[in-house]
Design an enzyme around this catalytic site. Structure first.
Site, PDB file in Angstrom:
ATOM      1  N   ARG A  80      -4.606   4.127   5.445  1.00  0.00           N
ATOM      2  CA  ARG A  80      -5.298   5.360   5.814  1.00  0.00           C
ATOM      3  C   ARG A  80      -6.354   5.152   6.896  1.00  0.00           C
ATOM      4  O   ARG A  80      -7.041   4.135   6.903  1.00  0.00           O
ATOM      5  CB  ARG A  80      -5.954   5.968   4.567  1.00  0.00           C
ATOM      6  CG  ARG A  80      -4.906   6.497   3.587  1.00  0.00           C
ATOM      7  CD  ARG A  80      -5.485   6.754   2.216  1.00  0.00           C
ATOM      8  NE  ARG A  80      -4.444   7.251   1.307  1.00  0.00           N
ATOM      9  CZ  ARG A  80      -3.577   6.471   0.665  1.00  0.00           C
ATOM     10  NH1 ARG A  80      -3.632   5.148   0.803  1.00  0.00           N
ATOM     11  NH2 ARG A  80      -2.659   6.992  -0.120  1.00  0.00           N
ATOM     12  N   HIS A 179       6.717  -2.567   4.766  1.00  0.00           N
ATOM     13  CA  HIS A 179       6.503  -1.858   3.497  1.00  0.00           C
ATOM     14  C   HIS A 179       7.634  -2.155   2.512  1.00  0.00           C
ATOM     15  O   HIS A 179       8.271  -1.244   1.962  1.00  0.00           O
ATOM     16  CB  HIS A 179       6.380  -0.363   3.761  1.00  0.00           C
ATOM     17  CG  HIS A 179       5.433   0.323   2.831  1.00  0.00           C
ATOM     18  ND1 HIS A 179       5.707   0.463   1.486  1.00  0.00           N
ATOM     19  CD2 HIS A 179       4.224   0.881   3.029  1.00  0.00           C
ATOM     20  CE1 HIS A 179       4.700   1.110   0.920  1.00  0.00           C
ATOM     21  NE2 HIS A 179       3.781   1.366   1.838  1.00  0.00           N
ATOM     22  N   ASP A 251      -3.485   0.127  -5.900  1.00  0.00           N
ATOM     23  CA  ASP A 251      -3.178   0.664  -4.574  1.00  0.00           C
ATOM     24  C   ASP A 251      -4.329   0.243  -3.671  1.00  0.00           C
ATOM     25  O   ASP A 251      -5.034   1.076  -3.107  1.00  0.00           O
ATOM     26  CB  ASP A 251      -3.011   2.185  -4.634  1.00  0.00           C
ATOM     27  CG  ASP A 251      -2.432   2.740  -3.335  1.00  0.00           C
ATOM     28  OD1 ASP A 251      -2.196   1.945  -2.408  1.00  0.00           O
ATOM     29  OD2 ASP A 251      -2.231   3.963  -3.251  1.00  0.00           O
ATOM     30  N   GLU A 313       1.940  -5.597   1.088  1.00  0.00           N
ATOM     31  CA  GLU A 313       1.862  -5.224   2.497  1.00  0.00           C
ATOM     32  C   GLU A 313       0.843  -6.116   3.206  1.00  0.00           C
ATOM     33  O   GLU A 313      -0.359  -5.978   3.003  1.00  0.00           O
ATOM     34  CB  GLU A 313       1.442  -3.759   2.607  1.00  0.00           C
ATOM     35  CG  GLU A 313       2.344  -2.806   1.835  1.00  0.00           C
ATOM     36  CD  GLU A 313       1.658  -1.478   1.520  1.00  0.00           C
ATOM     37  OE1 GLU A 313       1.063  -0.874   2.416  1.00  0.00           O
ATOM     38  OE2 GLU A 313       1.702  -1.046   0.355  1.00  0.00           O
TER      39      GLU A 313
HETATM   40  C1  BGC Z   1      -0.128   3.404   0.044  1.00  0.00           C
HETATM   41  C2  BGC Z   1       0.060   4.361  -1.083  1.00  0.00           C
HETATM   42  C3  BGC Z   1       1.175   5.295  -0.712  1.00  0.00           C
HETATM   43  C4  BGC Z   1       2.429   4.493  -0.423  1.00  0.00           C
HETATM   44  C5  BGC Z   1       3.568   5.332   0.058  1.00  0.00           C
HETATM   45  C6  BGC Z   1       1.132   2.638   0.212  1.00  0.00           C
HETATM   46  O1  BGC Z   1       0.999   1.679   1.233  1.00  0.00           O
HETATM   47  O2  BGC Z   1      -1.222   2.538  -0.168  1.00  0.00           O
HETATM   48  O3  BGC Z   1      -1.117   5.071  -1.350  1.00  0.00           O
HETATM   49  O4  BGC Z   1       1.421   6.209  -1.758  1.00  0.00           O
HETATM   50  O5  BGC Z   1       2.156   3.527   0.576  1.00  0.00           O
HETATM   51  O6  BGC Z   1       3.165   6.081   1.152  1.00  0.00           O
END
Ligand code: BGC
Length: 346
Positions: A80, A179, A251, A313
């Protein structure tokens, strides 16, 4: 080493290929042009049984239905950016918001949903697929024409490597990640509760309820964020975390210690004996325990469910542009960017 490719689907008149890499021990990596996405990572358990251990579909239509970035190259900026706003070289930039009040994973329809141009390089002991993409100046509000390359390599040492390279004609932000969602049982009806996770990190990034880092780095001591010794992931599901940090699991970004004699992260699944050792040139690893799963297409006969996989990640800390001690995510004009992450498959 072996390489082959097969048609995976079509989007906007463009064929999407699935590229398969295999080493002489039978380990396999499959990647597709759509999103420069990893779809399969096939490795043996302790009895020599090979299974795919990453979330992936066998058809493009299902990729188009999910929004969880399954296996994708995420960018320009992973994680974010608070309020989708930042200032660079005296200019204010506003990105489209796609995650509450914030911009997540580079904004809508970013790297994960583009068709990249693939090329293959075969060597005696390694094969690589390089995916290239040009992200135009102003794409999702970011400055600079950005040329990006994601290279996936499988080698005879049973390593899977991810390399990112980029250049931009204007100073911009860049912080890509892979991811990939792992479940080392290879059985996507099982949850990852029993996986053991180890991360060489003394401090993790505190988050707000909406997932945005607050900017505080908290000590992991005496919390379920202390992964300096292997810990069952289920601890994060069961715990009454004192700091109100858990969001149905992890998270969170973990700031890496970068101890020379320790690996950055190790994920192990004791029953199968499979394990993955991760070392990265980024300063952080974000752990997302698939807390929000539910609406994505099935992987098996059963509906997908939370905690069915864990995303690891490797990147720079999320929202680094707003926090001085989170590391640098500014890519200067005409500077060559390169970052590598190595996953050793055991
Ligand atoms: C984020 C999560 C998100 C997910 C899918 C992750 O990298 O930290 O908050 O829900 O990605 O978008």
């Amino acid at each position: 080493m072996k390489y082959w490719r097969q048609e995976f689907g079509t989007i906007n008149g463009q064929t999407v290929w699935q590229h398969w890499l295999e080493n002489s021990q039978g380990y396999q990596l499959a990647v597709i042009d759509y999103g420069a996405t990893i779809t399969n990572l096939v490795m043996p358990d302790k009895a020599g049984q090979f299974k795919n251990v990453v979330i992936g579909y066998d058809n493009l239509a299902d990729y188009l239905k999910q929004e969880a970035y399954f296996g994708a190259t995420v960018g320009r900026v992973a994680g974010r950016i608070g309020k989708g706003a930042f200032t660079l070289d005296g200019h204010d930039y506003q990105l489209p918001l796609n995650n509450g009040e914030n911009t997540n994973h580079g904004g809508p329809n970013s790297f994960e949903s583009q068709v990249w141009q693939a090329s293959v390089e075969e060597q005696a002991d390694a094969i690589s697929v390089t995916f290239k993409l040009t992200s135009p100046d102003g794409a999702n509000g970011f400055p600079g024409n950005l040329s990006v390359a994601t290279t996936y390599t499988l080698n005879e040492k049973n390593e899977w490597l991810v390399d990112y390279q980029a250049t931009s004609d204007q100073t911009t932000l860049f912080n890509p990640t892979c991811h990939v969602y792992l479940n080392l049982t290879g059985d996507f009806d099982q949850l990852v509760d029993g996986h053991q996770l180890q991360i060489d990190s003394d401090r993790f990034g505190e988050i707000q309820p909406d997932g945005l880092p607050t900017g505080q780095l908290l000590p992991v001591d005496q919390t379920v964020f202390d992964l300096r010794q292997p810990r069952a992931i289920a601890d994060a599901f069961a715990s009454q975390e004192t700091q109100n940090q858990l969001v149905n699991g992890y998270d969170h970004p973990f700031l890496l210690n970068k101890n020379a004699d320790r690996n950055d992260a190790i994920l192990t699944e004791p029953t199968s004996g499979r394990s993955l050792t991760i070392n990265t040139e980024g300063n952080a690893i974000v752990i997302y325990t698939a807390n929000g799963f539910g609406s994505e297409p099935n992987l098996t006969d059963k509906a997908i469910q939370p905690h069915e996989a864990v995303a690891i990640e490797a990147q720079m800390m999320p929202d680094a542009i707003h926090h001085a001690d989170f590391g640098n995510v500014i890519l200067k004009a005409n500077e060559q960017y390169h970052r590598q992450t190595c996953y050793k498959l055991n």
